[in-house]
Design an enzyme around this catalytic site. Structure first.
Site, short mmCIF file in Angstrom:
data_model
loop_
_atom_site.label_atom_id
_atom_site.label_comp_id
_atom_site.label_asym_id
_atom_site.label_seq_id
_atom_site.Cartn_x
_atom_site.Cartn_y
_atom_site.Cartn_z
N GLY B 122 0.73 -1.18 0.19
CA GLY B 122 0.04 0.03 0.10
C GLY B 122 0.87 1.39 -0.03
N LYS B 123 0.19 2.29 -0.30
CA LYS B 123 0.97 3.47 -0.16
C LYS B 123 0.03 4.78 -0.09
CE LYS B 123 5.34 5.00 -0.56
NZ LYS B 123 6.68 3.90 -0.16
#
Lengths: 65, 438
Positions: B122-123
């Protein structure tokens, strides 16, 4: 999947003098990145606002006897 | 999947209004496709991995110090969670948007998979220039962002970490806010909603040196596989920040000689060796700059990568070893402490010259492994000591190195392609075993 350009250099304190790279258009992480300081932004952006606020405050001070 | 610029509707065929330099993001996507081809990835799984699972955009109001209200936009991209909760950084920067977060989230998926962690990728972040806000404003922005993300993050769902312009303080605010939204009896059981927290708030002992230690361990493993010792090996380091310093520190302890360093201010060299801790202390007292250190002589910045050495550790930024300078490198081993320091063209030249590369996805994964340990520590209600952390890190890093090295040897691949193949195969296996609902 759509991907845009992303670059952290322009907001770095060392942007103008950094010798690590000439290509400052595609950097998304860097060990030497340092966000331009609050002090610098206050000097360049906020100083007039702050001065105005100070003057307003002084004008509004109640006279204490 | 690879789209950096869209041609304008009225643009003539072949004409291009904007031709960006190849960036790290292009390289990651090219590597994914190349590895997917190599392992003959099932087309359905390629479809799944080519797209993100979830993309969350939140707009939220925050009261500023002057009483005005500003609206901020925050993002969280969750690429894939076949192996476990999403894991990846949160960055505060004016250029953060959903598109930028996509590729970085995808890269986290490969990185956590290769490291053998029970995580996905994720980011995210907030589109803002932190220099324009006071500390108390940043605290309120962070807390309100956490509230806006609500159950889109969670200790068993999506676990953010520090990134550009965010730090342990930011993570402490997020943890405190998230925990405050839980029912009273569950609050302390949610501390592992973020990693990279300060030591007193559930942070991990030794987290600061985890990435640099991992870089050193990878080099050490490579040397052992080639029946060499680190003693007397000359190495150069680009970037003397957290990764560069700690990697140098551990290299020196094993008898290797630091012969050149480059940071944002300049480059220095001494073929007899630069004392790592002396240089660190000097830079601390010299506004973070290595320039002027008495044990070294200044060299031309353009010549840094041409310096005589056995090992090169690019630990600063991407796109440093390219077609322009790859031919002049003297090192026989490149250990990528930074993300994407070698571009595709540079890599071709290095491989033709038989120069080995320990790829970033493997070489600098000590940081995310450290994050995993912090998460485990909090989840189990434990406090790990530094020597425990380092021992566990060593085991995990060496295990990852061995797998990549052996796969590369067996398949006749370079280590980067091998690393991507292993990372993608692990996810593919999870999908094959589980099937697709319904």
């Amino acid at each position: 999947m759509k991907v845009n350009d992303f670059n952290i250099c322009p907001e770095c304190l060392r942007y103008k003098t950094c010798v690590l790279t000439h290509d400052k258009s595609q950097v998304w992480s860097c060990s030497d990145f340092e966000q331009k300081s609050n002090l610098e932004s206050i000097k360049t952006v906020d100083t007039p606002v702050i001065l105005e606020k100070v003057i307003e405050k002084e004008e509004c001070q109640p006279v204490l006897v | 999947m690879i789209t950096m610029t869209k041609p304008h509707a009225n643009q003539e065929p072949g004409a291009s209004s904007k031709v960006p330099a190849r960036g790290m993001i292009d390289n990651v996507m090219e590597q994914f496709n190349s590895a997917a081809d190599h392992i003959d990835l099932h087309p359905n799984i390629r479809k799944i991995l080519s797209i993100t699972n979830n993309e969350i955009v939140v707009h939220f109001p925050v009261k500023m110090d002057n009483g005005n209200v500003e609206i901020f936009t925050g993002y969280r991209v969750q690429h894939n969670n076949a192996l476990g909760p999403y894991k990846g950084g949160l960055r505060y920067h004016p250029t953060v948007d959903i598109d930028a977060a996509r590729a970085l989230a995808m890269w986290m998926t490969w990185k956590t998979s290769l490291a053998g962690l029970p995580y996905g990728g994720g980011k995210g972040g907030i589109q803002l220039d932190p220099s324009l806000y006071s500390k108390s404003e940043l605290e309120r922005i962070t807390r309100r962002f956490t509230f806006a993300l609500a159950d889109n993050i969670g200790p068993e769902h999506d676990i953010p970490a520090p990134d550009v312009n965010t730090n342990s303080q930011t993570m402490a605010w997020i943890a405190d806010t998230y925990m405050s939204t839980r029912p009273p009896a569950e609050r302390t059981a949610n501390q592992h909603v973020v990693t990279g927290k300060p030591g007193g708030s559930g942070g991990l002992e030794g987290r600061d040196r985890a990435t640099g230690y991992g870089v050193y361990l990878n080099i050490k493993c490579w040397m052992e596989r080639h029946n060499k010792s680190l003693k007397g090996q000359k190495y150069i380091v680009q970037g003397f920040g957290n990764v560069g310093y700690w990697a140098s520190h551990f290299m020196e302890q094993d008898g290797a000689l630091l012969v050149a360093v480059q940071d944002a201010y300049g480059s220095i060299e001494n073929q007899d060796g630069l004392k790592v801790d002396d240089l660190f202390n000097y830079s601390q007292s010299n506004k973070g700059s290595i320039v002027g250190f008495s044990q070294g002589k200044a060299i031309d910045n353009k010549d840094f990568f041409k310096t005589n050495c056995d090992i090169c550790i690019p630990a600063a930024l991407g796109n440093q070893i390219t077609a322009d300078n790859a031919d002049s490198l003297k090192a026989t081993l490149i250990a990528e402490g930074a993300n994407g320091p070698t571009n595709v063209d540079g890599e071709k030249i290095l491989l033709e010259k038989n120069i080995a590369i320990i790829p970033d996805i493997l070489c600098n994964s000590g940081g995310v492994v450290g994050s995993y340990f912090e998460w485990l520590q909090n989840r189990n209600g434990e406090l790990w000591q530094l020597n425990e952390v380092m021992a566990k890190l060593e085991k995990k890093m060496m295990d990852s190195f061995d797998k990549v090295f052996e796969y590369a040897q067996n398949e006749g691949l370079d280590m980067r392609t091998a690393a991507y193949c292993l990372a993608i195969r692990r996810i593919e296996k999870a999908y094959i075993e589980r099937g697709i609902f319904p």
